[in-house]
Design a protein around this motif. Structure first.
Motif, PDB file in Angstrom:
ATOM      1  N   ARG A 154      -3.344   3.588  -5.426  1.00 15.39           N
ATOM      2  CA  ARG A 154      -2.998   4.576  -6.457  1.00 15.39           C
ATOM      3  C   ARG A 154      -4.162   4.843  -7.398  1.00 15.39           C
ATOM      4  O   ARG A 154      -3.977   5.401  -8.471  1.00 15.39           O
ATOM      5  CB  ARG A 154      -1.785   4.099  -7.269  1.00 15.39           C
ATOM      6  CG  ARG A 154      -0.598   3.708  -6.423  1.00 15.39           C
ATOM      7  CD  ARG A 154      -0.137   4.857  -5.531  1.00 15.39           C
ATOM      8  NE  ARG A 154       0.743   4.361  -4.485  1.00 15.39           N
ATOM      9  CZ  ARG A 154       1.026   5.038  -3.386  1.00 15.39           C
ATOM     10  NH1 ARG A 154       0.496   6.223  -3.182  1.00 15.39           N
ATOM     11  NH2 ARG A 154       1.831   4.537  -2.476  1.00 15.39           N
ATOM     12  N   GLU A 155      -5.370   4.430  -7.011  1.00 13.58           N
ATOM     13  CA  GLU A 155      -6.509   4.633  -7.892  1.00 13.58           C
ATOM     14  C   GLU A 155      -6.782   6.117  -8.097  1.00 13.58           C
ATOM     15  O   GLU A 155      -6.476   6.957  -7.246  1.00 13.58           O
ATOM     16  CB  GLU A 155      -7.754   3.957  -7.324  1.00 13.58           C
ATOM     17  CG  GLU A 155      -8.314   4.620  -6.067  1.00 13.58           C
ATOM     18  CD  GLU A 155      -9.597   3.958  -5.577  1.00 13.58           C
ATOM     19  OE1 GLU A 155     -10.601   4.653  -5.460  1.00 13.58           O
ATOM     20  OE2 GLU A 155      -9.580   2.741  -5.322  1.00 13.58           O
ATOM     21  N   ALA A 156      -7.360   6.427  -9.229  1.00 13.37           N
ATOM     22  CA  ALA A 156      -7.676   7.823  -9.559  1.00 13.37           C
ATOM     23  C   ALA A 156      -9.022   8.201  -8.956  1.00 13.37           C
ATOM     24  O   ALA A 156      -9.985   8.529  -9.666  1.00 13.37           O
ATOM     25  CB  ALA A 156      -7.685   8.009 -11.067  1.00 13.37           C
ATOM     26  N   ALA A 157      -9.099   8.114  -7.647  1.00 21.01           N
ATOM     27  CA  ALA A 157     -10.342   8.458  -6.959  1.00 21.01           C
ATOM     28  C   ALA A 157     -10.468   9.972  -6.853  1.00 21.01           C
ATOM     29  O   ALA A 157      -9.512  10.716  -7.060  1.00 21.01           O
ATOM     30  CB  ALA A 157     -10.354   7.824  -5.569  1.00 21.01           C
ATOM     31  N   SER A 158     -11.658  10.412  -6.528  1.00 22.11           N
ATOM     32  CA  SER A 158     -11.887  11.844  -6.351  1.00 22.11           C
ATOM     33  C   SER A 158     -12.790  12.056  -5.145  1.00 22.11           C
ATOM     34  O   SER A 158     -13.354  11.121  -4.588  1.00 22.11           O
ATOM     35  CB  SER A 158     -12.536  12.451  -7.610  1.00 22.11           C
ATOM     36  OG  SER A 158     -13.784  11.828  -7.872  1.00 22.11           O
TER      37      SER A 158
ATOM     38  N   SER B 164       7.822   7.295  -0.143  1.00 20.62           N
ATOM     39  CA  SER B 164       7.380   8.682   0.061  1.00 20.62           C
ATOM     40  C   SER B 164       6.225   8.753   1.042  1.00 20.62           C
ATOM     41  O   SER B 164       6.154   9.669   1.874  1.00 20.62           O
ATOM     42  CB  SER B 164       6.967   9.305  -1.276  1.00 20.62           C
ATOM     43  OG  SER B 164       8.084   9.488  -2.109  1.00 20.62           O
ATOM     44  N   ASP B 165       5.305   7.779   0.960  1.00 25.98           N
ATOM     45  CA  ASP B 165       4.196   7.740   1.912  1.00 25.98           C
ATOM     46  C   ASP B 165       4.718   7.562   3.334  1.00 25.98           C
ATOM     47  O   ASP B 165       4.273   8.245   4.269  1.00 25.98           O
ATOM     48  CB  ASP B 165       3.254   6.579   1.585  1.00 25.98           C
ATOM     49  CG  ASP B 165       2.547   6.720   0.256  1.00 25.98           C
ATOM     50  OD1 ASP B 165       2.401   7.859  -0.221  1.00 25.98           O
ATOM     51  OD2 ASP B 165       2.145   5.682  -0.303  1.00 25.98           O
ATOM     52  N   VAL B 166       5.648   6.632   3.506  1.00 25.81           N
ATOM     53  CA  VAL B 166       6.188   6.357   4.840  1.00 25.81           C
ATOM     54  C   VAL B 166       6.898   7.582   5.399  1.00 25.81           C
ATOM     55  O   VAL B 166       6.719   7.946   6.574  1.00 25.81           O
ATOM     56  CB  VAL B 166       7.143   5.144   4.800  1.00 25.81           C
ATOM     57  CG1 VAL B 166       7.785   4.913   6.162  1.00 25.81           C
ATOM     58  CG2 VAL B 166       6.399   3.890   4.352  1.00 25.81           C
ATOM     59  N   ALA B 167       7.697   8.253   4.575  1.00 24.38           N
ATOM     60  CA  ALA B 167       8.405   9.450   5.032  1.00 24.38           C
ATOM     61  C   ALA B 167       7.433  10.547   5.436  1.00 24.38           C
ATOM     62  O   ALA B 167       7.612  11.215   6.462  1.00 24.38           O
ATOM     63  CB  ALA B 167       9.339   9.952   3.935  1.00 24.38           C
ATOM     64  N   THR B 168       6.386  10.727   4.637  1.00 28.15           N
ATOM     65  CA  THR B 168       5.393  11.764   4.937  1.00 28.15           C
ATOM     66  C   THR B 168       4.680  11.474   6.239  1.00 28.15           C
ATOM     67  O   THR B 168       4.508  12.357   7.088  1.00 28.15           O
ATOM     68  CB  THR B 168       4.374  11.859   3.792  1.00 28.15           C
ATOM     69  OG1 THR B 168       5.058  12.204   2.583  1.00 28.15           O
ATOM     70  CG2 THR B 168       3.314  12.915   4.092  1.00 28.15           C
ATOM     71  N   LYS B 169       4.257  10.216   6.418  1.00 33.67           N
ATOM     72  CA  LYS B 169       3.528   9.850   7.637  1.00 33.67           C
ATOM     73  C   LYS B 169       4.421   9.982   8.871  1.00 33.67           C
ATOM     74  O   LYS B 169       3.991  10.507   9.911  1.00 33.67           O
ATOM     75  CB  LYS B 169       2.986   8.422   7.521  1.00 33.67           C
ATOM     76  CG  LYS B 169       2.194   7.958   8.729  1.00 33.67           C
ATOM     77  CD  LYS B 169       1.597   6.573   8.521  1.00 33.67           C
ATOM     78  CE  LYS B 169       0.416   6.594   7.594  1.00 33.67           C
ATOM     79  NZ  LYS B 169      -0.358   5.316   7.620  1.00 33.67           N
TER      80      LYS B 169
ATOM     81  N   TRP C 152       0.803  -1.210   0.000  1.00 32.61           N
ATOM     82  CA  TRP C 152       0.000   0.000   0.000  1.00 32.61           C
ATOM     83  C   TRP C 152       0.843   1.270   0.000  1.00 32.61           C
ATOM     84  O   TRP C 152       0.468   2.261  -0.617  1.00 32.61           O
ATOM     85  CB  TRP C 152      -0.908   0.038   1.244  1.00 32.61           C
ATOM     86  CG  TRP C 152      -1.931  -1.034   1.304  1.00 32.61           C
ATOM     87  CD1 TRP C 152      -2.362  -1.818   0.262  1.00 32.61           C
ATOM     88  CD2 TRP C 152      -2.653  -1.462   2.459  1.00 32.61           C
ATOM     89  NE1 TRP C 152      -3.311  -2.702   0.703  1.00 32.61           N
ATOM     90  CE2 TRP C 152      -3.521  -2.510   2.045  1.00 32.61           C
ATOM     91  CE3 TRP C 152      -2.655  -1.075   3.785  1.00 32.61           C
ATOM     92  CZ2 TRP C 152      -4.385  -3.156   2.926  1.00 32.61           C
ATOM     93  CZ3 TRP C 152      -3.514  -1.710   4.675  1.00 32.61           C
ATOM     94  CH2 TRP C 152      -4.367  -2.744   4.243  1.00 32.61           C
ATOM     95  N   SER C 153       1.942   1.248   0.716  1.00 35.46           N
ATOM     96  CA  SER C 153       2.675   2.481   1.003  1.00 35.46           C
ATOM     97  C   SER C 153       4.012   2.530   0.282  1.00 35.46           C
ATOM     98  O   SER C 153       4.812   1.600   0.366  1.00 35.46           O
ATOM     99  CB  SER C 153       2.918   2.614   2.509  1.00 35.46           C
ATOM    100  OG  SER C 153       1.692   2.700   3.217  1.00 35.46           O
TER     101      SER C 153
END
Length: 326
Positions: free
Chosen positions: A188-192, A68-73, A64-65
């Motif tokens: 990574r889905e293109a959700a909105s 970059s996600d881990v660093a941000t969190k 999932w992560s």
């Protein structure tokens, strides 16, 4: 053809540091930066310090992560703790404990994002530590420092009956994002809309860091980072202050309605027990400042209630099998 090293085992510690140090910018507060035995910082008369760690398989999944996600969190959860004391973050120390088979690209991306995010927030990466680990282990940690700039820290024990309970930031979105991922959503889905916001908040949370100083200057009587859930963290203020936190359904209506679009019947549980939100919860004896919304009141008594009904302090607990959504 020359190929790039693929894992940490392919480079020396010195080579790794040469690769990641350029991502960490200096500042006027940093007298001696990364590369010596210790950093030297020019700090104010009172310094706030906190530390937090993340372990792969426990705090994130590679499926999932991204790095970059881990660093941000990791950065967000530490800086939110500094903000919850009413301080302004100034510097962080970062540590990496990794299996030598860890991808070098993973570490470089993690460092690049951490350095960029810290720089954007006016926070200097002052140094840290590297260590090898057994097979499969990957752990990252940050120690964050902050400056109270002459103010007194805002603690958890100052709430009194008659004070307002207010929040700055979102509620329940990280837990809703986790529920979506556990239900098979593509990270990574293109959700909105609110669905995208919930996914993003779980993977790459943000925190209203400016609101900590704002609350302190407005006379906040108690404050906490919502890292373990509204109920559990609300109980922490209630217990420290010897009061009851009475939450109002009306004050939580908009948060609940947004979550119901995403997780339907689970919305209340996400809102009340969902962790890793990193919004700020505070109490105020006087007017609630701009950007904060009132969600309840402080009363005589103990614990936390919702519409008068006592709520057990559920939410995330690192060592309990009885965790709420997180």
């Amino acid at each position: 053809m020359v190929t790039s090293p693929r894992t940490l085992a392919d480079v020396s510690e010195s080579d790794l540091l040469r690769r990641i140090f350029p991502f960490f910018e200096g500042s006027a507060s940093l007298a001696v930066g990364p590369g010596d035995d210790a950093a030297v910082l020019r700090t104010g008369p009172t310094t706030v310090a906190t530390t937090d760690s993340m372990i792969r398989g426990r705090d994130w999944l590679d499926e999932w992560s991204s790095p970059s996600d881990v660093a941000t969190k990791l950065l967000t959860q530490n800086l939110a703790d500094v903000a919850a004391m009413g301080a302004t973050s100034t510097a962080v120390l970062v540590s990496l404990v990794a299996d030598p088979a860890t991808s070098l690209d993973w570490v470089v991306e993690f460092a690049r994002t951490l350095g960029k995010r810290a720089s954007d927030l006016g926070v200097v990466v002052a140094g840290g530590d590297l260590s090898s680990a057994p097979e499969g282990v990957l752990m990252v940690s940050v120690t964050a420092l902050g400056d109270l700039e002459g103010r007194e820290p805002v603690l958890r024990n100052g709430a009194r009956p008659g004070h307002a309970v207010a929040v700055n930031g979102t509620l329940g979105r990280s837990a809703a994002g986790l529920a979506l991922l556990e239900g098979g959503a593509d990270p990574r889905e293109a959700a909105s809309g609110i669905r995208a916001a919930c996914l993003a908040h779980h993977l790459r949370p943000s925190a209203p860091l400016h609101a900590g100083r704002q609350a302190a200057e407005a006379g906040a009587s108690a404050m906490i980072d919502l890292s373990d859930g509204l109920l559990r963290d609300g109980h922490r203020i209630a217990e420290a202050s010897g009061v009851r936190i009475a939450l109002s359904p009306a004050g939580l209506h908009d948060d609940l309605a947004a979550l119901q679009e995403v997780v339907a019947e689970a919305a209340w549980e996400c809102l009340l027990a969902g962790g890793e939100e990193h919004s700020l919860l505070a109490t105020f004896a006087r007017d609630v400042p701009d950007g904060w919304r009132t969600i309840g009141a402080v009363e005589a008594g103990d614990g936390v209630t919702l519409d008068g009904v006592v709520q057990r302090p559920r939410g995330w607990d690192h060592f309990s099998a009885q965790n709420g959504n997180d």
